[in-house]
Design a protein around this motif. Structure first.
Motif, PDB file in Angstrom:
ATOM      1  N   GLU A  28       0.811  -1.213   0.000  1.00  0.00           N
ATOM      2  CA  GLU A  28       0.000   0.000   0.000  1.00  0.00           C
ATOM      3  C   GLU A  28       0.848   1.269   0.000  1.00  0.00           C
ATOM      4  O   GLU A  28       0.656   2.154  -0.813  1.00  0.00           O
ATOM      5  N   ASN A  29       1.789   1.365   0.952  1.00  0.00           N
ATOM      6  CA  ASN A  29       2.628   2.559   1.050  1.00  0.00           C
ATOM      7  C   ASN A  29       3.910   2.224   1.803  1.00  0.00           C
ATOM      8  O   ASN A  29       4.133   1.076   2.203  1.00  0.00           O
ATOM      9  N   ILE A  30       4.735   3.236   1.997  1.00  0.00           N
ATOM     10  CA  ILE A  30       6.043   2.997   2.623  1.00  0.00           C
ATOM     11  C   ILE A  30       5.906   2.601   4.091  1.00  0.00           C
ATOM     12  O   ILE A  30       6.729   1.858   4.617  1.00  0.00           O
ATOM     13  N   TRP A  31       4.865   3.078   4.754  1.00  0.00           N
ATOM     14  CA  TRP A  31       4.684   2.733   6.176  1.00  0.00           C
ATOM     15  C   TRP A  31       4.309   1.266   6.333  1.00  0.00           C
ATOM     16  O   TRP A  31       4.760   0.594   7.263  1.00  0.00           O
ATOM     17  N   ILE A  32       3.495   0.764   5.422  1.00  0.00           N
ATOM     18  CA  ILE A  32       3.164  -0.666   5.431  1.00  0.00           C
ATOM     19  C   ILE A  32       4.411  -1.480   5.120  1.00  0.00           C
ATOM     20  O   ILE A  32       4.647  -2.538   5.715  1.00  0.00           O
ATOM     21  N   ALA A  33       5.232  -0.994   4.194  1.00  0.00           N
ATOM     22  CA  ALA A  33       6.492  -1.686   3.883  1.00  0.00           C
ATOM     23  C   ALA A  33       7.413  -1.709   5.089  1.00  0.00           C
ATOM     24  O   ALA A  33       8.090  -2.709   5.346  1.00  0.00           O
ATOM     25  N   LEU A  34       7.446  -0.617   5.861  1.00  0.00           N
ATOM     26  CA  LEU A  34       8.260  -0.578   7.078  1.00  0.00           C
ATOM     27  C   LEU A  34       7.742  -1.572   8.115  1.00  0.00           C
ATOM     28  O   LEU A  34       8.531  -2.315   8.715  1.00  0.00           O
ATOM     29  N   ASP A  85      -2.936  -4.880   3.078  1.00  0.00           N
ATOM     30  CA  ASP A  85      -2.117  -3.835   2.465  1.00  0.00           C
ATOM     31  C   ASP A  85      -0.749  -4.342   2.013  1.00  0.00           C
ATOM     32  O   ASP A  85       0.020  -3.604   1.407  1.00  0.00           O
ATOM     33  N   PHE A  86      -0.439  -5.578   2.314  1.00  0.00           N
ATOM     34  CA  PHE A  86       0.813  -6.222   1.923  1.00  0.00           C
ATOM     35  C   PHE A  86       0.439  -7.629   1.498  1.00  0.00           C
ATOM     36  O   PHE A  86       0.147  -8.483   2.335  1.00  0.00           O
ATOM     37  N   SER A  87       0.418  -7.879   0.176  1.00  0.00           N
ATOM     38  CA  SER A  87      -0.103  -9.173  -0.263  1.00  0.00           C
ATOM     39  C   SER A  87       0.589  -9.665  -1.530  1.00  0.00           C
ATOM     40  O   SER A  87       1.209  -8.899  -2.263  1.00  0.00           O
ATOM     41  N   PHE A  88       0.463 -10.953  -1.743  1.00  0.00           N
ATOM     42  CA  PHE A  88       0.982 -11.645  -2.921  1.00  0.00           C
ATOM     43  C   PHE A  88      -0.188 -12.283  -3.646  1.00  0.00           C
ATOM     44  O   PHE A  88      -1.160 -12.697  -3.022  1.00  0.00           O
ATOM     45  N   THR A  89      -0.067 -12.406  -4.968  1.00  0.00           N
ATOM     46  CA  THR A  89      -1.151 -13.037  -5.719  1.00  0.00           C
ATOM     47  C   THR A  89      -1.161 -14.550  -5.550  1.00  0.00           C
ATOM     48  O   THR A  89      -2.216 -15.170  -5.640  1.00  0.00           O
ATOM     49  N   SER A  90       0.021 -15.132  -5.292  1.00  0.00           N
ATOM     50  CA  SER A  90       0.110 -16.580  -5.118  1.00  0.00           C
ATOM     51  C   SER A  90       1.385 -16.904  -4.334  1.00  0.00           C
ATOM     52  O   SER A  90       2.209 -16.020  -4.079  1.00  0.00           O
ATOM     53  N   PHE A  91       1.526 -18.167  -3.991  1.00  0.00           N
ATOM     54  CA  PHE A  91       2.746 -18.573  -3.306  1.00  0.00           C
ATOM     55  C   PHE A  91       3.946 -18.476  -4.238  1.00  0.00           C
ATOM     56  O   PHE A  91       5.057 -18.139  -3.809  1.00  0.00           O
ATOM     57  N   GLY A  92       3.739 -18.740  -5.507  1.00  0.00           N
ATOM     58  CA  GLY A  92       4.813 -18.604  -6.490  1.00  0.00           C
ATOM     59  C   GLY A  92       5.316 -17.164  -6.567  1.00  0.00           C
ATOM     60  O   GLY A  92       6.517 -16.921  -6.723  1.00  0.00           O
ATOM     61  N   ALA A  93       4.404 -16.212  -6.452  1.00  0.00           N
ATOM     62  CA  ALA A  93       4.802 -14.801  -6.439  1.00  0.00           C
ATOM     63  C   ALA A  93       5.648 -14.503  -5.217  1.00  0.00           C
ATOM     64  O   ALA A  93       6.632 -13.748  -5.298  1.00  0.00           O
ATOM     65  N   ALA A  94       5.287 -15.093  -4.073  1.00  0.00           N
ATOM     66  CA  ALA A  94       6.077 -14.893  -2.850  1.00  0.00           C
ATOM     67  C   ALA A  94       7.481 -15.477  -3.018  1.00  0.00           C
ATOM     68  O   ALA A  94       8.456 -14.884  -2.551  1.00  0.00           O
ATOM     69  N   VAL A  95       7.597 -16.605  -3.686  1.00  0.00           N
ATOM     70  CA  VAL A  95       8.911 -17.208  -3.919  1.00  0.00           C
ATOM     71  C   VAL A  95       9.743 -16.335  -4.859  1.00  0.00           C
ATOM     72  O   VAL A  95      10.938 -16.123  -4.633  1.00  0.00           O
ATOM     73  N   ILE A  96       9.107 -15.799  -5.901  1.00  0.00           N
ATOM     74  CA  ILE A  96       9.828 -14.906  -6.826  1.00  0.00           C
ATOM     75  C   ILE A  96      10.315 -13.661  -6.091  1.00  0.00           C
ATOM     76  O   ILE A  96      11.460 -13.235  -6.258  1.00  0.00           O
ATOM     77  N   VAL A  97       9.464 -13.082  -5.275  1.00  0.00           N
ATOM     78  CA  VAL A  97       9.857 -11.905  -4.487  1.00  0.00           C
ATOM     79  C   VAL A  97      10.964 -12.278  -3.504  1.00  0.00           C
ATOM     80  O   VAL A  97      11.897 -11.498  -3.299  1.00  0.00           O
ATOM     81  N   ALA A  98      10.897 -13.465  -2.929  1.00  0.00           N
ATOM     82  CA  ALA A  98      11.947 -13.910  -2.006  1.00  0.00           C
ATOM     83  C   ALA A  98      13.289 -14.031  -2.718  1.00  0.00           C
ATOM     84  O   ALA A  98      14.327 -13.653  -2.164  1.00  0.00           O
ATOM     85  N   ILE A  99      13.281 -14.532  -3.942  1.00  0.00           N
ATOM     86  CA  ILE A  99      14.523 -14.648  -4.715  1.00  0.00           C
ATOM     87  C   ILE A  99      15.097 -13.265  -5.004  1.00  0.00           C
ATOM     88  O   ILE A  99      16.289 -13.010  -4.787  1.00  0.00           O
ATOM     89  N   ILE A 100      14.250 -12.357  -5.490  1.00  0.00           N
ATOM     90  CA  ILE A 100      14.709 -11.004  -5.794  1.00  0.00           C
ATOM     91  C   ILE A 100      15.204 -10.305  -4.531  1.00  0.00           C
ATOM     92  O   ILE A 100      16.245  -9.640  -4.545  1.00  0.00           O
ATOM     93  N   LEU A 101      14.475 -10.456  -3.443  1.00  0.00           N
ATOM     94  CA  LEU A 101      14.853  -9.833  -2.172  1.00  0.00           C
ATOM     95  C   LEU A 101      16.193 -10.369  -1.671  1.00  0.00           C
ATOM     96  O   LEU A 101      17.043  -9.596  -1.214  1.00  0.00           O
TER      97      LEU A 101
END
Length: 117
Positions: A28-34, A85-101
């Protein structure tokens, strides 16, 4: 001090990745990211060691690649605790974000945050 640098870097990476992959990951925003960054760091201290210990046999059999799945699980748990406010479309998306992170954290940590001995 190093903890807060890591939280700040994760916060910026969450914002950047959600802008890079808007169809997979939403912040949603930077505060949610924090908040998500702080929640992720707490979960990494409390739950990740237990998950790593329980999944050691499969991690060993996959030559460590299953640790990416564990990181995806940690991000999904973070999304559960933070809310819609902090979500992934699927578990695969979470894995992709985990790799990038993971890759981005490694590069930033090695290049910009110097250890003091």
């Amino acid at each position: 001090m190093r903890y807060w640098v890591r939280v700040f870097v994760d916060t910026l990476l969450f914002i950047a990745i959600s802008g890079l992959l808007p169809n997979l990951f939403y912040v949603e925003n930077i505060w949610i990211a924090l908040v998500a960054s702080i929640v992720l760091s707490v979960l990494n201290v409390l739950i990740k060691p237990l998950l790593s210990l329980l999944s050691f046999p499969i991690t060993f059999l996959t030559f460590g690649l299953f640790s990416v799945v564990i990181n995806g699980i940690m991000l999904e748990l973070t999304a559960v605790f933070v809310g819609a406010d902090f979500s992934f479309t699927s578990f695969g998306a979470a894995v992709i974000v985990a790799i990038i992170l993971s890759i981005a954290n490694t590069i930033i940590t090695n290049q910009f945050v110097k250890e003091r001995y």
